[in-house]
Design an enzyme around this catalytic site. Structure first.
Site, PDB file in Angstrom:
ATOM      1  N   HIS A   1       0.738  -1.094   0.028  1.00  0.00           N
ATOM      2  CA  HIS A   1       0.011   0.013  -0.025  1.00  0.00           C
ATOM      3  C   HIS A   1       0.909   1.160  -0.043  1.00  0.00           C
ATOM      4  CE1 HIS A   1       0.834   0.881   4.468  1.00  0.00           C
ATOM      5  NE2 HIS A   1       0.446  -0.220   4.601  1.00  0.00           N
TER       6      HIS A   1
ATOM      7  N   CYS B   1       2.576  -4.752   7.067  1.00  0.00           N
ATOM      8  CA  CYS B   1       2.249  -4.627   5.306  1.00  0.00           C
ATOM      9  C   CYS B   1       3.566  -4.179   4.852  1.00  0.00           C
ATOM     10  CB  CYS B   1       1.087  -3.763   5.351  1.00  0.00           C
ATOM     11  SG  CYS B   1      -0.612  -4.582   5.591  1.00  0.00           S
TER      12      CYS B   1
END
Length: 286
Positions: free
Chosen positions: A129, A145
């Site tokens: 992301h 992440c």
């Protein structure tokens, strides 16, 4: 899978531009898209049909919230996402005396940036992301992440498709060969303090390479590379390390994904400056 038309020229150019990127010992899919993140390297490598197209800097999980290694696939691409704040991060907000948020809408304050590219099952909460803190990339900063700068996250979203393979690896030591047959070692920080899981294989691998290639390796350079961990490729076989340049690009040296050949425990192979012995690693891990 096929390249999207707008990226055909990009693929042609990138295969040359990124040829000198150190590549970890990962079995790359010969067909389709494959994303590889070597956590200590803090980069994501993009492959199409086995060819490295591009590499982006990333931030990966910090020590307490490590990015898990393993094999995954892309399971969703979400632009302008709403961040549904995990309970664990809500608890962190409480400890820090911050207002507790349960979700953050799309916009400049959203930690997911402009796109979230999920890999693995949704329950894992893993993905590539963007970010509202571009200065944190590259680094070891996330909650698990893989964080990219917004422009790179958007470029990745434009290229990748659902079902693309994803490999998260942990290799602080990377061996590659160039087109002139020289051997290069790239040493990264052991970000999770795992005592270099690849380290125990290194000495025997170097001994085997010397024997097969009948070329001298400079053992002192191994020591320096592992001690300094600059993340820059160091030529172990070139005569003059100061003037050594990568010829034609780097290719993966298979040494962790294959069974090493047994080497006599008493074997000693001459190297420049001293002997490299198979019964012990080259140096102690730093």
């Amino acid at each position: 899978m096929t390249l999207k038309p707008s990226l055909a020229l990009f693929a042609f150019i990138s295969s040359t531009v990124w040829a000198s990127t150190p590549e970890p010992d990962v079995d790359i899919a010969p067909l389709g898209q494959h994303l590889v993140v070597n956590l200590p390297q803090t980069r994501v490598l993009l492959y199409q049909d086995g060819v490295l197209l591009r590499s982006y800097p990333v931030a990966v999980g910090k020590q307490i919230t490590r990015t898990p290694t393993g094999s995954y696939s892309i399971t969703g691409i979400h632009r302008d996402p709403t961040w549904h704040v995990p309970k664990s991060i809500q608890a962190e907000m409480v400890k820090k005396g911050q207002p507790v948020k349960t979700e953050v809408p799309p916009g400049p304050d959203n930690p997911l940036g402009k796109v979230f590219i999920r890999f693995g099952e949704p329950r894992l909460g893993l993905g590539f992301h963007g970010t509202n803190q571009p200065g944190s990339v590259p680094g070891v900063r996330s909650h698990g992440c893989v964080r990219l700068k917004n422009e790179n996250a958007l470029a990745l979203a434009d290229w990748v498709s659902n079902g693309a393979q994803v490999t998260i690896a942990y290799q602080p030591l990377v061996l590659n060969e160039d087109e002139a047959g020289e051997l290069w070692l790239t040493a990264y920080r052991d970000i999770y303090g795992m005592k270099d899981p690849s380290y125990r294989h290194l000495a025997n691998t170097l001994l085997e390479w010397q024997r097969d290639k009948s070329k001298v390796l400079h053992g002192a350079r191994v020591d320096v590379a592992i001690r300094e961990r600059t993340g820059k490729p160091v030529c172990l076989s070139c005569k003059d390390v100061a003037t050594a340049t990568i010829t034609g690009g780097l290719s993966i040296k298979r040494w962790l994904s294959v069974e090493p050949e047994p080497v006599q425990q008493e074997a000693t192979v001459p190297v420049q400056g001293r002997a490299l012995q198979s019964k012990a690693p080259v140096v102690s891990p730093s």
